[in-house]
Design an enzyme around this catalytic site. Sequence first.
Site, mmCIF file in Angstrom:
data_model
loop_
_atom_site.group_PDB
_atom_site.id
_atom_site.type_symbol
_atom_site.label_atom_id
_atom_site.label_comp_id
_atom_site.label_asym_id
_atom_site.label_seq_id
_atom_site.Cartn_x
_atom_site.Cartn_y
_atom_site.Cartn_z
ATOM 1 N N THR A 126 0.427 -1.169 -0.493
ATOM 2 C CA THR A 126 0.432 -0.293 -0.198
ATOM 3 C C THR A 126 0.729 1.216 -0.520
ATOM 4 O O THR A 126 2.002 1.074 0.485
ATOM 5 C CB THR A 126 -0.510 0.244 1.254
ATOM 6 N N ASP A 127 0.324 2.450 -0.826
ATOM 7 C CA ASP A 127 1.055 3.478 -0.195
ATOM 8 C C ASP A 127 1.177 3.987 1.407
ATOM 9 O O ASP A 127 1.986 5.131 0.900
ATOM 10 C CB ASP A 127 0.006 4.395 -1.258
ATOM 11 N N GLU A 128 0.005 3.951 2.515
ATOM 12 C CA GLU A 128 0.390 4.222 3.459
ATOM 13 C C GLU A 128 1.619 3.826 4.152
ATOM 14 O O GLU A 128 1.876 4.323 4.960
ATOM 15 C CB GLU A 128 -0.779 3.687 4.470
ATOM 16 N N TYR A 150 -2.193 -0.564 10.745
ATOM 17 C CA TYR A 150 -1.969 -1.108 9.842
ATOM 18 C C TYR A 150 -0.999 -0.189 8.539
ATOM 19 O O TYR A 150 -0.141 -1.770 7.890
ATOM 20 C CB TYR A 150 -3.235 -0.646 9.091
ATOM 21 N N LYS A 154 1.874 -3.692 7.566
ATOM 22 C CA LYS A 154 2.275 -3.935 6.145
ATOM 23 C C LYS A 154 3.869 -3.232 5.377
ATOM 24 O O LYS A 154 4.574 -4.384 4.902
ATOM 25 C CB LYS A 154 1.008 -2.448 5.334
HETATM 26 P P1 NAD Z 1 -9.942 -6.477 2.287
HETATM 27 O O1 NAD Z 1 -10.414 -6.591 3.788
HETATM 28 O O2 NAD Z 1 -11.524 -6.335 1.252
HETATM 29 O O3 NAD Z 1 -8.836 -8.322 1.747
HETATM 30 C C1 NAD Z 1 -8.983 -9.180 2.555
HETATM 31 C C2 NAD Z 1 -9.215 -10.394 2.757
HETATM 32 O O4 NAD Z 1 -8.447 -11.580 3.429
HETATM 33 C C3 NAD Z 1 -10.433 -10.856 2.782
HETATM 34 O O5 NAD Z 1 -11.117 -12.030 2.666
HETATM 35 C C4 NAD Z 1 -10.399 -12.125 4.545
HETATM 36 O O6 NAD Z 1 -11.361 -12.877 4.864
HETATM 37 C C5 NAD Z 1 -8.865 -12.528 3.861
HETATM 38 N N1 NAD Z 1 -7.828 -12.850 5.465
HETATM 39 C C6 NAD Z 1 -7.617 -11.856 6.408
HETATM 40 N N2 NAD Z 1 -6.357 -12.071 7.352
HETATM 41 C C7 NAD Z 1 -6.607 -13.599 6.327
HETATM 42 C C8 NAD Z 1 -5.728 -14.186 6.956
HETATM 43 N N3 NAD Z 1 -4.905 -14.715 7.951
HETATM 44 N N4 NAD Z 1 -5.254 -15.461 6.215
HETATM 45 C C9 NAD Z 1 -5.897 -15.746 4.750
HETATM 46 N N5 NAD Z 1 -6.874 -14.885 4.748
HETATM 47 C C10 NAD Z 1 -7.071 -13.406 5.699
HETATM 48 O O7 NAD Z 1 -8.590 -6.149 1.836
HETATM 49 P P2 NAD Z 1 -8.649 -5.443 0.022
HETATM 50 O O8 NAD Z 1 -9.180 -3.929 0.700
HETATM 51 O O9 NAD Z 1 -9.012 -6.500 -1.018
HETATM 52 O O10 NAD Z 1 -7.186 -5.303 0.455
HETATM 53 C C11 NAD Z 1 -6.074 -6.053 -0.374
HETATM 54 C C12 NAD Z 1 -4.944 -6.216 -0.428
HETATM 55 O O11 NAD Z 1 -4.702 -4.818 -0.460
HETATM 56 C C13 NAD Z 1 -4.968 -6.147 1.440
HETATM 57 O O12 NAD Z 1 -3.365 -6.804 1.422
HETATM 58 C C14 NAD Z 1 -3.974 -4.590 1.761
HETATM 59 O O13 NAD Z 1 -3.636 -3.648 2.512
HETATM 60 C C15 NAD Z 1 -3.857 -4.285 -0.344
HETATM 61 N N6 NAD Z 1 -4.584 -2.637 -0.439
HETATM 62 C C16 NAD Z 1 -5.125 -2.214 -0.334
HETATM 63 C C17 NAD Z 1 -6.170 -0.870 -0.765
HETATM 64 C C18 NAD Z 1 -7.208 -0.253 -0.613
HETATM 65 O O14 NAD Z 1 -7.635 0.345 -1.060
HETATM 66 N N7 NAD Z 1 -8.114 -1.259 -0.142
HETATM 67 C C19 NAD Z 1 -4.761 0.299 -1.328
HETATM 68 C C20 NAD Z 1 -3.474 -0.606 -1.319
HETATM 69 C C21 NAD Z 1 -3.538 -1.896 -0.792
HETATM 70 O O1 DAU Z 2 -4.488 4.183 0.982
HETATM 71 C C1 DAU Z 2 -4.381 2.577 0.405
HETATM 72 C C2 DAU Z 2 -5.062 2.029 1.710
HETATM 73 O O2 DAU Z 2 -6.675 3.050 1.459
HETATM 74 C C3 DAU Z 2 -5.415 0.698 2.250
HETATM 75 O O3 DAU Z 2 -4.151 0.526 1.943
HETATM 76 C C4 DAU Z 2 -6.432 0.681 3.097
HETATM 77 O O4 DAU Z 2 -6.467 -0.861 3.005
HETATM 78 C C5 DAU Z 2 -7.649 0.901 2.549
HETATM 79 O O5 DAU Z 2 -8.385 0.514 3.845
HETATM 80 C C6 DAU Z 2 -7.472 2.168 2.636
HETATM 81 O O6 DAU Z 2 -6.904 2.908 4.035
HETATM 82 P P1 DAU Z 2 -8.120 4.708 4.655
HETATM 83 O O7 DAU Z 2 -8.084 4.753 5.633
HETATM 84 O O8 DAU Z 2 -7.538 6.025 3.354
HETATM 85 O O9 DAU Z 2 -9.669 4.576 3.771
HETATM 86 P P2 DAU Z 2 -10.995 4.794 4.292
HETATM 87 O O10 DAU Z 2 -11.659 4.377 3.406
HETATM 88 O O11 DAU Z 2 -10.758 4.298 6.016
HETATM 89 O O12 DAU Z 2 -10.526 6.475 4.178
HETATM 90 C C7 DAU Z 2 -10.273 7.277 3.469
HETATM 91 C C8 DAU Z 2 -10.281 8.365 3.797
HETATM 92 O O13 DAU Z 2 -11.788 8.901 4.035
HETATM 93 C C9 DAU Z 2 -9.574 8.879 4.875
HETATM 94 O O14 DAU Z 2 -8.908 10.026 5.017
HETATM 95 C C10 DAU Z 2 -10.996 8.926 6.141
HETATM 96 C C11 DAU Z 2 -11.763 9.324 6.072
HETATM 97 N N1 DAU Z 2 -13.382 8.617 6.675
HETATM 98 C C12 DAU Z 2 -13.136 7.616 6.091
HETATM 99 C C13 DAU Z 2 -14.388 6.256 7.175
HETATM 100 C C14 DAU Z 2 -14.543 4.858 6.860
HETATM 101 C C15 DAU Z 2 -14.008 9.804 6.759
HETATM 102 O O15 DAU Z 2 -13.383 10.943 7.048
HETATM 103 N N2 DAU Z 2 -15.132 8.470 7.412
HETATM 104 C C16 DAU Z 2 -14.930 7.433 8.033
HETATM 105 O O16 DAU Z 2 -15.811 7.809 8.261
#
Ligand code: NAD
Ligand code: DAU
Length: 341
Positions: A126-128, A150, A154
Amino acid sequence: MKNILVTGGAGFIGSAFVRYMVNAYPHYTLVTFDKLTYAGNLDNLLPVKNASNHHFEQGDIADRESVQSVLEQHKIDTIVNFAAESHVDRSILEPEAFIRTDVFGVYTLLEVGRQVGIGRFVQVSTDEVYGDVHEGFSVETDSFLPNSPYAASKAGGEMMVRSYHVTYGMDTVITRGSNTYGPYQYPEKLVPFFITEAMDDKPLPLYGDGMQIRDWLYVDDHARGIDVALHKGKSGEAYNIAGEDLRHNIEVAKKMLSLLGKPESLLKHVPDREGHDRRYAMNADKLRGLGWERQMTFEEGLHNTVSWYKTNDWWWRKIKTGEYLDYYKKQYAARLAAAES
Ligand code: NAD
Ligand code: DAU
């Protein structure tokens, strides 16, 4: 490359990757390995239910025996690891599960994979990991400054991957995606949470002043970016996958309300997330150099996403019960009450 293990493939981005790969590469076998935590959902894989080149196995990436068994049983030669605890707010409430899956789980996959002799290992990150980027755009060689449990978990996972490449010569690639949105995203994340709450005329808790900046990437563009890194990425390298479309949270929230025909009065400024990063921004030139391009604009992507949640309430209404409601209470009850007072 023939038999690919997709860990976390029942989640949001992992399932988009599986749905894409099953059709794009009919000569590969895809095996989804997922613990089915609160975020894992077999409904996400319904579109590939009848695909002969996809199998599902339930299991935990931190459990050595299950990992070994799935690798051997399916003669896995490639791992793409999506499995993670992925929600920042939950990592602030309860960090332990993040360390277990996002660090120890990654180590377990690497170690068992090394012993069994797999080929390429792709870590979805992730970019985080770059932390708060006040100005400019992160490039892959920038240092890590993670700010939430988190993000730190990562970053720890990535460090394990790097060490297995340098020490054992494992064939690894890391991708760092930006904020991803689209269909099938668990409704705790900003976009699906606000869309589904607004559909029911509930208040939308905007953290702080809502002027935080995120870089939005449509889920199918993210999945294709991982495919490009998997096939063309150089061993030992990391690749940013960025939408390169920066928006303030408040703008995103107002756009969703407008697409839904709902009033802006639903927005409530609530006390901010602890340790909240103000801005993420990445440069995607390195992946573009391998032939990847973002295909979806934010406007189109958000329109598609709102339409999908409107027509698929069967998918999210059943999620918003039980565990989801417990989490909602812990996360929002006090914040919304503070906003009222
Ligand atoms: P998500 O939470 O929707 O899905 C995570 C999946 O992993 C789920 O199906 C869960 O059951 C499974 N899981 C969790 N713990 C596990 C374990 N111990 N063993 C096997 N399976 C397990 O997440 P997402 O948003 O689809 O993110 C997927 C990946 O991409 C993550 O690694 C996250 O860090 C990364 N990522 C997410 C975002 C975003 O914006 N959502 C952005 C950049 C990177
Ligand atoms: O940047 C990549 C990341 O993006 C991934 O690695 C993470 O898995 C994914 O969850 C996401 O993280 P963020 O914290 O950026 O996403 P989230 O959707 O939780 O929040 C997006 C922005 O919105 C953040 O600045 C917090 C704000 N927010 C979020 C929620 C849930 C609110 O203001 N209110 C809310 O209720």
